[in-house]
Design a protein around this motif. Structure first.
Motif, mmCIF file in Angstrom:
data_model
loop_
_atom_site.group_PDB
_atom_site.id
_atom_site.type_symbol
_atom_site.label_atom_id
_atom_site.label_comp_id
_atom_site.label_asym_id
_atom_site.label_seq_id
_atom_site.Cartn_x
_atom_site.Cartn_y
_atom_site.Cartn_z
ATOM 1 N N MET A 3 0.844 -1.186 0.000
ATOM 2 C CA MET A 3 0.000 0.000 0.000
ATOM 3 C C MET A 3 0.882 1.240 0.000
ATOM 4 O O MET A 3 1.832 1.345 0.754
ATOM 5 N N SER A 4 0.571 2.185 -0.881
ATOM 6 C CA SER A 4 1.353 3.406 -0.928
ATOM 7 C C SER A 4 0.962 4.315 0.225
ATOM 8 O O SER A 4 -0.101 4.172 0.818
ATOM 9 N N GLU A 5 1.841 5.268 0.541
ATOM 10 C CA GLU A 5 1.575 6.157 1.672
ATOM 11 C C GLU A 5 0.391 7.075 1.415
ATOM 12 O O GLU A 5 -0.268 7.515 2.341
ATOM 13 N N GLU A 6 0.120 7.402 0.156
ATOM 14 C CA GLU A 6 -0.966 8.330 -0.153
ATOM 15 C C GLU A 6 -2.336 7.658 -0.250
ATOM 16 O O GLU A 6 -3.346 8.322 -0.227
ATOM 17 N N SER A 7 -2.390 6.355 -0.420
ATOM 18 C CA SER A 7 -3.672 5.694 -0.628
ATOM 19 C C SER A 7 -4.269 5.189 0.679
ATOM 20 O O SER A 7 -3.588 5.018 1.676
ATOM 21 N N LYS A 8 -5.584 4.976 0.643
ATOM 22 C CA LYS A 8 -6.271 4.426 1.808
ATOM 23 C C LYS A 8 -6.988 3.146 1.385
ATOM 24 O O LYS A 8 -7.296 2.941 0.218
ATOM 25 N N TRP A 9 -7.258 2.285 2.374
ATOM 26 C CA TRP A 9 -7.959 1.030 2.114
ATOM 27 C C TRP A 9 -9.459 1.260 2.079
ATOM 28 O O TRP A 9 -10.009 1.956 2.926
ATOM 29 N N VAL A 10 -10.113 0.634 1.122
ATOM 30 C CA VAL A 10 -11.569 0.543 1.077
ATOM 31 C C VAL A 10 -11.881 -0.935 1.262
ATOM 32 O O VAL A 10 -11.476 -1.767 0.444
ATOM 33 N N VAL A 186 -6.968 5.072 -3.629
ATOM 34 C CA VAL A 186 -7.519 3.975 -2.823
ATOM 35 C C VAL A 186 -7.058 2.619 -3.334
ATOM 36 O O VAL A 186 -6.702 2.461 -4.503
ATOM 37 N N GLU A 187 -7.085 1.649 -2.415
ATOM 38 C CA GLU A 187 -6.872 0.241 -2.710
ATOM 39 C C GLU A 187 -8.003 -0.522 -2.042
ATOM 40 O O GLU A 187 -8.530 -0.079 -1.019
ATOM 41 N N PHE A 188 -8.385 -1.645 -2.604
ATOM 42 C CA PHE A 188 -9.506 -2.427 -2.088
ATOM 43 C C PHE A 188 -9.016 -3.665 -1.349
ATOM 44 O O PHE A 188 -8.094 -4.343 -1.798
ATOM 45 N N LEU A 189 -9.673 -3.959 -0.237
ATOM 46 C CA LEU A 189 -9.365 -5.121 0.573
ATOM 47 C C LEU A 189 -10.657 -5.903 0.782
ATOM 48 O O LEU A 189 -11.681 -5.341 1.203
ATOM 49 N N ILE A 190 -10.640 -7.193 0.460
ATOM 50 C CA ILE A 190 -11.818 -8.040 0.635
ATOM 51 C C ILE A 190 -11.848 -8.505 2.079
ATOM 52 O O ILE A 190 -10.880 -9.070 2.585
ATOM 53 N N ASP A 191 -12.972 -8.245 2.756
ATOM 54 C CA ASP A 191 -13.099 -8.552 4.186
ATOM 55 C C ASP A 191 -14.439 -9.231 4.438
ATOM 56 O O ASP A 191 -15.481 -8.581 4.403
ATOM 57 N N GLU A 192 -14.416 -10.533 4.689
ATOM 58 C CA GLU A 192 -15.651 -11.278 4.922
ATOM 59 C C GLU A 192 -16.260 -10.998 6.291
ATOM 60 O O GLU A 192 -17.384 -11.400 6.568
ATOM 61 N N GLN A 193 -15.542 -10.297 7.157
ATOM 62 C CA GLN A 193 -16.027 -10.030 8.513
ATOM 63 C C GLN A 193 -16.859 -8.757 8.620
ATOM 64 O O GLN A 193 -17.344 -8.435 9.694
#
Length: 194
Positions: A3-10, A186-193
């Motif tokens: 993950m880059s410093e400028e991006s956030k996780w969605v 942004v970057e996407f993260l798959i989260d089943e929780q």
């Protein structure tokens, strides 16, 4: 992918891929009885712009996160896990702009971009809010409509094999990508929780 410093996780919660849940992006095709005639439950394919290529694609290290998404403007594509293992696919609805819309006032206010690939088609980049993730389980495959944005296949295992039906030159002449880090931070993260 670091993950880059400028991006956030969605974070995105996966949706089970069913005929109904996936219909805006393509089709979920499941087993049908031998001898059943062709119908709406079968993959509605368009492979008319070249030579079809059906192959087994071997993938390694595809964790449940992504920052780039791709579409193919001239072909439908089919993807399915060899063995029916669980996998995931990030998607967004097609955003291809037809010539009539391009020349009309409907274009105003839209960020219309011309693809750098050989097709030279026009599209609107996918919005962060329109990205979804589907979970595919069991012996079925996905047929992606023309222009459906997709990221993956993604999976938890170290390696997986997938059936892939597209054109022999799809990834050379009809491969348009959008980088959410560069364009949206942004970057996407798959989260089943979730």
């Amino acid at each position: 992918m670091a993950m880059s410093e400028e991006s956030k996780w969605v974070k995105l919660k996966p949706i089970e891929a069913t005929v109904e849940s996936f219909e805006e992006y393509g089709q979920v095709v499941e087993a049908s009885p031998d001898g059943e005639e062709f119908g709406a439950r079968d993959a509605q394919l368009d492979l008319s712009h070249g030579v079809p290529r059906f192959y087994i694609m071997h993938l390694e290290d595809r964790p449940l996160k992504f920052s780039k998404i791709t579409h193919h403007a001239s072909v439908t594509q089919c993807l399915g896990s060899v063995g029916g293992h669980v996998w995931y696919l990030g998607v967004a609805k097609p955003t291809i702009v037809d010539k009539q819309t391009l020349e009309s006032k409907d274009r105003e206010g839209k960020n219309v971009v011309q693809s750098r690939c050989a097709t030279g088609h026009f599209y609107v980049p996918p919005a962060v809010a329109n990205v979804r993730v589907f979970k595919i389980t069991g012996p079925k495959f996905l047929k992606l409509n023309h222009g459906t944005w997709h990221a993956g296949p993604l999976f938890r295992a170290d390696t997986m094999d997938f059936f892939n039906l597209e054109l022999s030159n799809t990834n050379v002449v009809d491969h348009t990508s959008h980088d959410f880090v560069k364009a949206n931070g942004v970057e996407f993260l798959i989260d089943e929780q979730l």
